[in-house]
Enzyme design. Structure first.
Site, PDB file in Angstrom:
ATOM      1  N   ASP A   1       0.538  -4.770   8.348  1.00  0.00           N
ATOM      2  CA  ASP A   1      -0.813  -3.778   8.544  1.00  0.00           C
ATOM      3  C   ASP A   1      -2.015  -4.475   7.990  1.00  0.00           C
ATOM      4  OD1 ASP A   1      -2.345  -1.848   7.487  1.00  0.00           O
ATOM      5  OD2 ASP A   1      -0.976  -0.810   6.182  1.00  0.00           O
TER       6      ASP A   1
ATOM      7  N   TYR B   1     -11.593   2.636   9.461  1.00  0.00           N
ATOM      8  CA  TYR B   1     -12.709   3.137   8.770  1.00  0.00           C
ATOM      9  C   TYR B   1     -13.082   2.098   7.395  1.00  0.00           C
ATOM     10  CZ  TYR B   1      -8.856   4.997   5.819  1.00  0.00           C
ATOM     11  OH  TYR B   1      -7.528   5.038   5.196  1.00  0.00           O
ATOM     12  N   LYS B   2     -12.391   1.145   7.326  1.00  0.00           N
ATOM     13  CA  LYS B   2     -12.802  -0.044   6.330  1.00  0.00           C
ATOM     14  C   LYS B   2     -13.730  -1.032   6.649  1.00  0.00           C
ATOM     15  CE  LYS B   2      -8.284   0.624   4.455  1.00  0.00           C
ATOM     16  NZ  LYS B   2      -8.672   1.622   2.983  1.00  0.00           N
TER      17      LYS B   2
ATOM     18  N   PHE C   1       0.740  -1.352  -0.139  1.00  0.00           N
ATOM     19  CA  PHE C   1       0.095  -0.030   0.060  1.00  0.00           C
ATOM     20  C   PHE C   1       1.056   1.408   0.113  1.00  0.00           C
ATOM     21  CE2 PHE C   1      -2.559   3.253   1.801  1.00  0.00           C
ATOM     22  CZ  PHE C   1      -3.802   3.222   0.822  1.00  0.00           C
TER      23      PHE C   1
ATOM     24  N   ARG D   1     -12.221  -2.768  -7.980  1.00  0.00           N
ATOM     25  CA  ARG D   1     -12.190  -3.387  -6.989  1.00  0.00           C
ATOM     26  C   ARG D   1     -13.527  -3.623  -6.413  1.00  0.00           C
ATOM     27  NH1 ARG D   1      -8.344  -1.368  -2.045  1.00  0.00           N
ATOM     28  NH2 ARG D   1      -9.793   0.374  -2.344  1.00  0.00           N
TER      29      ARG D   1
END
Length: 408
Positions: free
Chosen positions: A195, A220-221, A125, A367
């Site tokens: 992560d 927040y995911k 990422f 995605r």
């Protein structure tokens, strides 16, 4: 191949079906982007209203004590801990993923004096690589070495201080073997930092079982804490007494309200804190975690794999124009799927206009995230149906769908 009726039957027998009612989902929208921003839990609005009107508006500064604002980072961290296989006193909710990664990576280097290499993989990422590049450039004595995933076990040697990987790859959804890679890092005396941004709340994670040293992740995911929600950090109990953060702010002090001039780190995980916690952000995240109460993560994972398998089966059969950007075996994926197409961006925009929300990642990845707590099997069927319609009509070729927005 399942039929639409089969999907409806699966929804009727789904043990997680009632969880959908805990979310405020827009009518007519199929939301397949929980891997980027989780949907809104219904209890967050009332909880924030109470915090704003009562705790802040009425009780003002007293709420640091009366509403226990001061312990929000530790309290929310303890709520996250079971979802990532950690002990309650090993997790804090604070800051952002990027800031936490800097704190933990810098602290890890101090724990391995004489070693100068941070090992990661290309395509990790971007913020992870950027933070590590910044740390390298700031310290000047550090090498950031990136090698392809298959070569990581061989690249781990006595020069490596720290291995930094994202457990579930943000673009492909591929899952690293956390236990095996952590064990290999330990064989050569290195530490492992994971992560969990695309893992926490989506699939079972066992940090303690894997022997992980350090971890970060966002709120927040799949944790549904809201846009820009506070992140979390994990420091194993075995490292806490030696760990030092380079961001030695007052909330990580042993006695912050003694207001002494010299920094003295707090005991245990609290030394991972830095500045004043984001009270409203942590309050929202704390409320969001209620949706996981009583959820069997193995059951959630099983549904996640069935949903993503169904999507891949249907999409690749009905839309042969797409390539597959994710592992085919569900056990090797997180809770997301990637399709590839040279015109992925306008195709995704046309699909969003039809009420199916996914996202695009350059250069060619569409995605789709599958959040089992609120996604139904019929949603997957209907999403592919709309995707097939977009491709059959060619509507994605319209100029308006090719206008690139700031956020893709």
């Amino acid at each position: 191949m399942l039929s639409r009726k089969d999907c409806l039957d699966l929804d009727r027998s789904d043990p997680l079906a009632a969880r959908r009612d805990m979310f405020d989902l827009p009518e007519g929208v199929i939301y397949l982007d929980g891997n980027s921003l989780g949907a809104l839990p219904r209890n967050i609005g009332p909880r924030l209203q109470a915090a704003v009107a009562g705790e802040w508006g009425r009780d003002l500064i007293r709420s640091w004590n009366t509403a226990d604002w001061i312990n929000l980072p530790r309290r929310v961290g303890a709520r996250i801990a079971p979802l990532i296989g950690a002990a309650a006193d090993e997790v804090l909710a604070a800051d952002s993923t990027s800031v936490n990664l800097f704190k933990l990576a810098a602290g890890a280097l101090k724990l391995r004096p004489g070693r100068r290499v941070i090992l990661s993989e290309p395509g990790n990422f971007p913020t992870d690589l950027y933070i590590l590049q910044g740390l390298r450039d700031f310290l000047g004595e550090v090498e950031l070495r990136v090698v392809e995933a298959a070569r990581i076990p061989q690249a781990l040697d006595a020069s490596v201080a720290l291995l930094v990987l994202t457990h579930v790859h943000y673009k492909t959804g591929a899952v690293h073997d956390m236990a095996a890679l952590t064990a290999r890092a330990h064989e050569v005396g290195a530490l492992a930092l994971w992560d969990l941004s695309h893992s926490a709340g989506a699939l079972p994670v066992d940090l303690r079982g894997a022997g992980a040293d350090l971890a970060v992740g966002c709120g927040y995911k799949y944790l549904n804490g809201g846009p820009g929600a506070p992140a979390f950090l994990f420091v194993s109990q075995a490292l806490q007494a030696q760990f030092r953060t380079p961001l030695s702010g007052w909330m990580g002090h042993a006695a912050p309200f003694a207001f002494s001039d010299e920094y003295q780190p707090a005991e245990g995980i609290l030394r991972g804190l830095c500045g004043t916690p984001s009270v409203l952000g942590l309050t929202a995240l704390e409320a969001a975690l209620d949706v996981f109460d009583g959820v069997d993560m193995a059951e959630l994972r099983a549904k996640s794999m069935r949903l993503s398998d169904l999507f891949l089966d249907l999409a690749l059969e009905r839309c042969p124009e797409f390539g597959r950007g994710s592992p085919r075996a569900a056990a090797q994926r997180g809770s997301q799927v990637a399709l590839t197409h040279a015109q992925g961006y306008p195709i995704m925009q046309a699909l969003i206009e039809r009420g199916v929300i996914g996202d695009f990642r350059a250069p060619n990845v569409l995605r789709f995230g599958f959040t089992p707590l609120y996604l139904r099997y019929i949603d997957v069927w209907d999403a592919v149906d709309r995707l097939a319609a977009v491709m059959a009509s060619g509507e994605w070729r319209q100029a308006r769908f090719n206008e690139v927005s700031a956020v893709t």
